[in-house]
Design a protein around this motif. Structure first.
Motif, PDB file in Angstrom:
ATOM      1  N   ILE A  10       6.460  -2.191   0.669  1.00  0.00           N
ATOM      2  CA  ILE A  10       5.296  -1.832  -0.135  1.00  0.00           C
ATOM      3  C   ILE A  10       5.703  -0.841  -1.216  1.00  0.00           C
ATOM      4  O   ILE A  10       6.211   0.239  -0.899  1.00  0.00           O
ATOM      5  N   PRO A  11       5.483  -1.199  -2.486  1.00  0.00           N
ATOM      6  CA  PRO A  11       5.814  -0.248  -3.557  1.00  0.00           C
ATOM      7  C   PRO A  11       4.946   1.003  -3.451  1.00  0.00           C
ATOM      8  O   PRO A  11       3.832   0.962  -2.915  1.00  0.00           O
ATOM      9  N   GLY A  12       5.466   2.110  -3.961  1.00  0.00           N
ATOM     10  CA  GLY A  12       4.767   3.395  -3.863  1.00  0.00           C
ATOM     11  C   GLY A  12       3.345   3.377  -4.363  1.00  0.00           C
ATOM     12  O   GLY A  12       2.455   4.020  -3.787  1.00  0.00           O
ATOM     13  N   SER A  13       3.071   2.611  -5.429  1.00  0.00           N
ATOM     14  CA  SER A  13       1.716   2.566  -5.988  1.00  0.00           C
ATOM     15  C   SER A  13       0.714   1.941  -5.028  1.00  0.00           C
ATOM     16  O   SER A  13      -0.484   2.182  -5.123  1.00  0.00           O
ATOM     17  N   LEU A  14       1.189   1.112  -4.077  1.00  0.00           N
ATOM     18  CA  LEU A  14       0.307   0.476  -3.095  1.00  0.00           C
ATOM     19  C   LEU A  14       0.454   1.108  -1.712  1.00  0.00           C
ATOM     20  O   LEU A  14      -0.080   0.602  -0.736  1.00  0.00           O
ATOM     21  N   ALA A  15       1.204   2.220  -1.657  1.00  0.00           N
ATOM     22  CA  ALA A  15       1.389   2.927  -0.383  1.00  0.00           C
ATOM     23  C   ALA A  15       0.645   4.264  -0.466  1.00  0.00           C
ATOM     24  O   ALA A  15      -0.583   4.282  -0.460  1.00  0.00           O
ATOM     25  N   PHE A  16       1.366   5.369  -0.568  1.00  0.00           N
ATOM     26  CA  PHE A  16       0.721   6.681  -0.622  1.00  0.00           C
ATOM     27  C   PHE A  16       0.531   7.189  -2.047  1.00  0.00           C
ATOM     28  O   PHE A  16      -0.001   8.273  -2.254  1.00  0.00           O
ATOM     29  N   GLY A  17       0.976   6.405  -3.048  1.00  0.00           N
ATOM     30  CA  GLY A  17       0.715   6.720  -4.444  1.00  0.00           C
ATOM     31  C   GLY A  17       1.432   7.946  -4.967  1.00  0.00           C
ATOM     32  O   GLY A  17       2.355   8.470  -4.342  1.00  0.00           O
ATOM     33  N   PRO A  18       0.972   8.448  -6.131  1.00  0.00           N
ATOM     34  CA  PRO A  18       1.648   9.569  -6.786  1.00  0.00           C
ATOM     35  C   PRO A  18       1.514  10.905  -6.043  1.00  0.00           C
ATOM     36  O   PRO A  18       2.272  11.826  -6.290  1.00  0.00           O
ATOM     37  N   LYS A  19       0.559  11.012  -5.132  1.00  0.00           N
ATOM     38  CA  LYS A  19       0.401  12.256  -4.374  1.00  0.00           C
ATOM     39  C   LYS A  19       1.299  12.303  -3.148  1.00  0.00           C
ATOM     40  O   LYS A  19       1.569  13.374  -2.622  1.00  0.00           O
ATOM     41  N   GLY A  20       1.744  11.139  -2.657  1.00  0.00           N
ATOM     42  CA  GLY A  20       2.515  11.123  -1.424  1.00  0.00           C
ATOM     43  C   GLY A  20       1.627  11.517  -0.261  1.00  0.00           C
ATOM     44  O   GLY A  20       0.408  11.349  -0.302  1.00  0.00           O
ATOM     45  N   ARG A  21       2.253  12.058   0.781  1.00  0.00           N
ATOM     46  CA  ARG A  21       1.486  12.527   1.935  1.00  0.00           C
ATOM     47  C   ARG A  21       2.184  13.735   2.533  1.00  0.00           C
ATOM     48  O   ARG A  21       3.396  13.718   2.746  1.00  0.00           O
ATOM     49  N   PRO A  22       1.425  14.813   2.797  1.00  0.00           N
ATOM     50  CA  PRO A  22       2.062  15.999   3.389  1.00  0.00           C
ATOM     51  C   PRO A  22       2.477  15.736   4.833  1.00  0.00           C
ATOM     52  O   PRO A  22       1.954  14.832   5.490  1.00  0.00           O
ATOM     53  N   ALA A  23       3.417  16.519   5.305  1.00  0.00           N
ATOM     54  CA  ALA A  23       3.853  16.410   6.702  1.00  0.00           C
ATOM     55  C   ALA A  23       2.702  16.819   7.607  1.00  0.00           C
ATOM     56  O   ALA A  23       1.866  17.649   7.253  1.00  0.00           O
ATOM     57  N   SER A  24       2.645  16.217   8.784  1.00  0.00           N
ATOM     58  CA  SER A  24       1.663  16.602   9.793  1.00  0.00           C
ATOM     59  C   SER A  24       2.356  16.525  11.143  1.00  0.00           C
ATOM     60  O   SER A  24       3.521  16.134  11.224  1.00  0.00           O
ATOM     61  N   ALA A  25       1.669  16.881  12.200  1.00  0.00           N
ATOM     62  CA  ALA A  25       2.279  16.925  13.533  1.00  0.00           C
ATOM     63  C   ALA A  25       2.945  15.595  13.878  1.00  0.00           C
ATOM     64  O   ALA A  25       2.282  14.568  14.004  1.00  0.00           O
ATOM     65  N   GLY A  26       4.261  15.614  14.001  1.00  0.00           N
ATOM     66  CA  GLY A  26       5.008  14.425  14.371  1.00  0.00           C
ATOM     67  C   GLY A  26       5.175  13.390  13.277  1.00  0.00           C
ATOM     68  O   GLY A  26       5.726  12.324  13.506  1.00  0.00           O
ATOM     69  N   LYS A  27       4.710  13.686  12.075  1.00  0.00           N
ATOM     70  CA  LYS A  27       4.790  12.737  10.961  1.00  0.00           C
ATOM     71  C   LYS A  27       5.539  13.396   9.801  1.00  0.00           C
ATOM     72  O   LYS A  27       5.243  14.524   9.427  1.00  0.00           O
ATOM     73  N   PRO A  28       6.508  12.669   9.205  1.00  0.00           N
ATOM     74  CA  PRO A  28       7.266  13.266   8.101  1.00  0.00           C
ATOM     75  C   PRO A  28       6.458  13.313   6.809  1.00  0.00           C
ATOM     76  O   PRO A  28       5.492  12.577   6.638  1.00  0.00           O
ATOM     77  N   ARG A  29       6.879  14.186   5.905  1.00  0.00           N
ATOM     78  CA  ARG A  29       6.293  14.235   4.572  1.00  0.00           C
ATOM     79  C   ARG A  29       6.743  12.977   3.825  1.00  0.00           C
ATOM     80  O   ARG A  29       7.885  12.559   3.923  1.00  0.00           O
ATOM     81  N   ILE A  30       5.815  12.379   3.083  1.00  0.00           N
ATOM     82  CA  ILE A  30       6.128  11.213   2.268  1.00  0.00           C
ATOM     83  C   ILE A  30       6.078  11.653   0.808  1.00  0.00           C
ATOM     84  O   ILE A  30       5.033  12.099   0.337  1.00  0.00           O
ATOM     85  N   PRO A  31       7.193  11.556   0.084  1.00  0.00           N
ATOM     86  CA  PRO A  31       7.183  11.988  -1.320  1.00  0.00           C
ATOM     87  C   PRO A  31       6.348  11.056  -2.199  1.00  0.00           C
ATOM     88  O   PRO A  31       6.019   9.942  -1.797  1.00  0.00           O
ATOM     89  N   PRO A  32       6.018  11.505  -3.407  1.00  0.00           N
ATOM     90  CA  PRO A  32       5.228  10.671  -4.325  1.00  0.00           C
ATOM     91  C   PRO A  32       5.909   9.331  -4.609  1.00  0.00           C
ATOM     92  O   PRO A  32       7.127   9.252  -4.724  1.00  0.00           O
ATOM     93  N   ASP A  33       5.091   8.297  -4.707  1.00  0.00           N
ATOM     94  CA  ASP A  33       5.525   6.939  -5.064  1.00  0.00           C
ATOM     95  C   ASP A  33       6.659   6.403  -4.192  1.00  0.00           C
ATOM     96  O   ASP A  33       7.492   5.623  -4.652  1.00  0.00           O
ATOM     97  N   ALA A  34       6.683   6.796  -2.921  1.00  0.00           N
ATOM     98  CA  ALA A  34       7.730   6.330  -2.001  1.00  0.00           C
ATOM     99  C   ALA A  34       7.452   4.905  -1.538  1.00  0.00           C
ATOM    100  O   ALA A  34       6.311   4.536  -1.255  1.00  0.00           O
ATOM    101  N   GLU A  35       8.508   4.114  -1.486  1.00  0.00           N
ATOM    102  CA  GLU A  35       8.424   2.749  -0.966  1.00  0.00           C
ATOM    103  C   GLU A  35       8.342   2.819   0.559  1.00  0.00           C
ATOM    104  O   GLU A  35       9.093   3.551   1.186  1.00  0.00           O
ATOM    105  N   ILE A  36       7.430   2.056   1.136  1.00  0.00           N
ATOM    106  CA  ILE A  36       7.210   2.069   2.583  1.00  0.00           C
ATOM    107  C   ILE A  36       7.497   0.672   3.136  1.00  0.00           C
ATOM    108  O   ILE A  36       7.091  -0.333   2.566  1.00  0.00           O
ATOM    109  N   THR A  37       8.192   0.642   4.271  1.00  0.00           N
ATOM    110  CA  THR A  37       8.429  -0.623   4.972  1.00  0.00           C
ATOM    111  C   THR A  37       7.448  -0.699   6.131  1.00  0.00           C
ATOM    112  O   THR A  37       7.270   0.273   6.865  1.00  0.00           O
ATOM    113  N   PHE A  38       6.819  -1.824   6.264  1.00  0.00           N
ATOM    114  CA  PHE A  38       5.747  -1.999   7.244  1.00  0.00           C
ATOM    115  C   PHE A  38       6.021  -3.274   8.029  1.00  0.00           C
ATOM    116  O   PHE A  38       6.083  -4.361   7.463  1.00  0.00           O
ATOM    117  N   ASP A  39       6.215  -3.167   9.326  1.00  0.00           N
ATOM    118  CA  ASP A  39       6.389  -4.316  10.213  1.00  0.00           C
ATOM    119  C   ASP A  39       5.020  -4.546  10.846  1.00  0.00           C
ATOM    120  O   ASP A  39       4.525  -3.691  11.582  1.00  0.00           O
TER     121      ASP A  39
END
Length: 197
Positions: free
Chosen positions: A148-177
């Motif tokens: 999934i390209p970054g624009s269709l994933a977490f977008g330009p804001k990314g996602r902050p780290a949370s308990a047990g979940k890594p920080r996702i930088p802006p426009d990061a490509e995500i692999t989804f099974d």
């Protein structure tokens, strides 16, 4: 214990057919063999025993080649890992899926081992845009690997780290099974049990 390369190559050379004719006799007629004894041995010497073995098994029909990756108009690239034969969902329907999501080699989420699948109403925005736009293409029983390209994933804001979940930088490509495991409104057993409401 590490086995010396010379021993591996000697055993493999003994196992390989002596000529191209021996290989083609085991292959379907009209198939043009792309692996010769010489090229197989050269690859073995370079440490590619697994590659040679897998290539030979695919050519001789012992393994099925993987489905080729394709790109949807949305920009999501998908590869079919398993084909199902159930119905496809429509926007607004409840879908049951199992999935694992990755950012690079870091796992973001994984519900393949949970007792219950993840239920969501398709089109409600409960999933990444790239996943929501792809699910209507899948059948019950399908399992796809999505890139999934970054624009269709977490977008330009990314996602902050949370308990047990890594920080996702802006426009990061995500692999989804993702696997489509059920459509509660279209499963024949449920319709027979409760009636078509």
């Amino acid at each position: 214990m590490r086995i010396p390369k010379a021993i591996i190559c000697t055993v493999a050379a003994a196992a390989l057919p002596a000529s191209t004719e021996a290989w083609t006799s085991k292959m379907p007629s009209g198939t043009n063999p792309q692996i010769t004894r010489k090229s197989a041995l050269e690859t073995l010497l370079q440490g590619g025993a697994a590659t040679v073995a897998a290539s030979l098994m695919v050519q001789q029909g012992a393994l099925s080649p993987a489905f080729a990756a394709e790109t949807l108009p949305s920009g999501v690239t998908y590869e079919v890992l398993k084909k199902g034969d159930g119905p496809k969902p429509e926007i607004g329907e409840l879908v049951a899926i199992r999935f694992a999501a990755y950012f690079g080699d870091r796992k973001i989420d994984d519900i393949f081992e949970t007792p219950e699948p993840y239920y969501t109403r398709l089109g409600s925005g409960g999933l990444l845009k790239g996943v929501e736009s792809t699910l209507p293409e899948m059948r019950v029983g399908d399992r796809w690997k999505l890139v999934i390209p970054g624009s269709l994933a977490f977008g330009p804001k990314g996602r902050p780290a949370s308990a047990g979940k890594p920080r996702i930088p802006p426009d990061a490509e995500i692999t989804f099974d993702v696997e489509m495991v059920g459509l509660p409104g279209k499963e024949p057993e449920l319709i027979e049990l409760i009636g078509d409401v």
